[in-house]
Scaffold this motif. Structure first.
Motif, PDB file in Angstrom:
ATOM      1  N   MET A   1       0.912  -1.222   0.096  1.00 41.68           N
ATOM      2  CA  MET A   1       0.053   0.118  -0.066  1.00 41.68           C
ATOM      3  C   MET A   1       0.902   1.236   0.050  1.00 41.68           C
ATOM      4  O   MET A   1       0.511   2.446  -0.402  1.00 41.68           O
ATOM      5  N   GLU A   2       2.001   1.211   0.842  1.00 36.60           N
ATOM      6  CA  GLU A   2       2.869   2.378   0.773  1.00 36.60           C
ATOM      7  C   GLU A   2       3.358   2.596  -0.905  1.00 36.60           C
ATOM      8  O   GLU A   2       3.880   3.893  -0.933  1.00 36.60           O
ATOM      9  N   VAL A   3       3.605   1.647  -1.417  1.00 39.77           N
ATOM     10  CA  VAL A   3       4.312   1.863  -2.703  1.00 39.77           C
ATOM     11  C   VAL A   3       3.291   2.805  -3.632  1.00 39.77           C
ATOM     12  O   VAL A   3       3.471   3.587  -4.496  1.00 39.77           O
ATOM     13  N   ILE A   4       1.992   2.568  -3.640  1.00 34.68           N
ATOM     14  CA  ILE A   4       0.822   3.140  -4.321  1.00 34.68           C
ATOM     15  C   ILE A   4       1.149   4.690  -3.879  1.00 34.68           C
ATOM     16  O   ILE A   4       1.230   5.547  -4.748  1.00 34.68           O
ATOM     17  N   PHE A   5       1.183   5.220  -2.707  1.00 30.09           N
ATOM     18  CA  PHE A   5       1.297   6.376  -2.282  1.00 30.09           C
ATOM     19  C   PHE A   5       2.539   6.946  -2.765  1.00 30.09           C
ATOM     20  O   PHE A   5       2.532   8.149  -3.070  1.00 30.09           O
ATOM     21  N   LEU A   6       3.687   6.402  -2.736  1.00 31.57           N
ATOM     22  CA  LEU A   6       4.944   6.783  -3.487  1.00 31.57           C
ATOM     23  C   LEU A   6       4.731   6.949  -4.621  1.00 31.57           C
ATOM     24  O   LEU A   6       5.307   8.033  -5.422  1.00 31.57           O
ATOM     25  N   GLY A   9       2.600  10.235  -5.663  1.00 32.28           N
ATOM     26  CA  GLY A   9       3.421  11.381  -5.112  1.00 32.28           C
ATOM     27  C   GLY A   9       4.393  11.607  -6.192  1.00 32.28           C
ATOM     28  O   GLY A   9       4.587  12.888  -6.664  1.00 32.28           O
ATOM     29  N   ILE A  10       5.024  10.753  -6.642  1.00 29.23           N
ATOM     30  CA  ILE A  10       6.168  10.830  -7.604  1.00 29.23           C
ATOM     31  C   ILE A  10       5.520  11.413  -8.961  1.00 29.23           C
ATOM     32  O   ILE A  10       5.890  12.151  -9.814  1.00 29.23           O
ATOM     33  N   SER A  11       4.352  10.740  -9.357  1.00 29.81           N
ATOM     34  CA  SER A  11       3.573  11.155 -10.468  1.00 29.81           C
ATOM     35  C   SER A  11       2.942  12.567 -10.709  1.00 29.81           C
ATOM     36  O   SER A  11       2.953  13.349 -11.566  1.00 29.81           O
ATOM     37  N   LEU A  12       2.652  12.972  -9.292  1.00 25.44           N
ATOM     38  CA  LEU A  12       2.137  14.412  -9.207  1.00 25.44           C
ATOM     39  C   LEU A  12       3.302  15.524  -9.235  1.00 25.44           C
ATOM     40  O   LEU A  12       3.219  16.359  -9.912  1.00 25.44           O
ATOM     41  N   VAL A  13       4.466  14.874  -8.808  1.00 22.18           N
ATOM     42  CA  VAL A  13       5.650  15.918  -8.921  1.00 22.18           C
ATOM     43  C   VAL A  13       5.935  15.863 -10.290  1.00 22.18           C
ATOM     44  O   VAL A  13       6.361  17.132 -10.930  1.00 22.18           O
ATOM     45  N   ALA A  15       4.090  15.619 -13.015  1.00 24.18           N
ATOM     46  CA  ALA A  15       3.162  16.337 -13.796  1.00 24.18           C
ATOM     47  C   ALA A  15       3.440  17.439 -13.430  1.00 24.18           C
ATOM     48  O   ALA A  15       2.996  18.346 -14.280  1.00 24.18           O
ATOM     49  N   GLY A  16       3.444  18.045 -12.324  1.00 24.09           N
ATOM     50  CA  GLY A  16       3.736  19.474 -11.989  1.00 24.09           C
ATOM     51  C   GLY A  16       4.834  20.104 -12.768  1.00 24.09           C
ATOM     52  O   GLY A  16       4.888  21.171 -13.029  1.00 24.09           O
ATOM     53  N   THR A  17       5.820  19.391 -12.662  1.00 24.10           N
ATOM     54  CA  THR A  17       7.297  19.746 -13.542  1.00 24.10           C
ATOM     55  C   THR A  17       6.761  20.007 -15.069  1.00 24.10           C
ATOM     56  O   THR A  17       7.403  21.015 -15.503  1.00 24.10           O
ATOM     57  N   PHE A  18       6.229  19.126 -15.394  1.00 25.14           N
ATOM     58  CA  PHE A  18       5.838  19.515 -17.212  1.00 25.14           C
ATOM     59  C   PHE A  18       4.967  20.428 -17.160  1.00 25.14           C
ATOM     60  O   PHE A  18       4.999  21.119 -18.160  1.00 25.14           O
TER      61      PHE A  18
END
Length: 62
Positions: A1-6, A9-13, A15-18
């Protein structure tokens, strides 16, 4: 479950960068097209004839 949150978080960062890089490119004029409007007049655009403009073919029974 912790991997999904990770991964979320990485995908949001990422997407925000792009998104940031896209808006920065828009602000800097990366996508401005100064060349095409100046040469558009050189190309002759002839409107296509529609079916209404074409003469009707008459059937002749000779």
């Amino acid at each position: 479950m912790e991997v999904i949150f990770l991964l979320i978080g990485i995908s949001l960062v990422l997407a925000g960068t792009f998104l940031f890089l896209f808006f920065r490119a828009m602000k800097d004029g990366q996508f401005d097209d100064d060349y095409t409007p100046s040469i558009r007049i050189l190309f002759e655009n002839q409107p296509k004839k529609s079916i209404k403009d074409q003469p009707k073919k008459s059937k002749s029974y000779e």
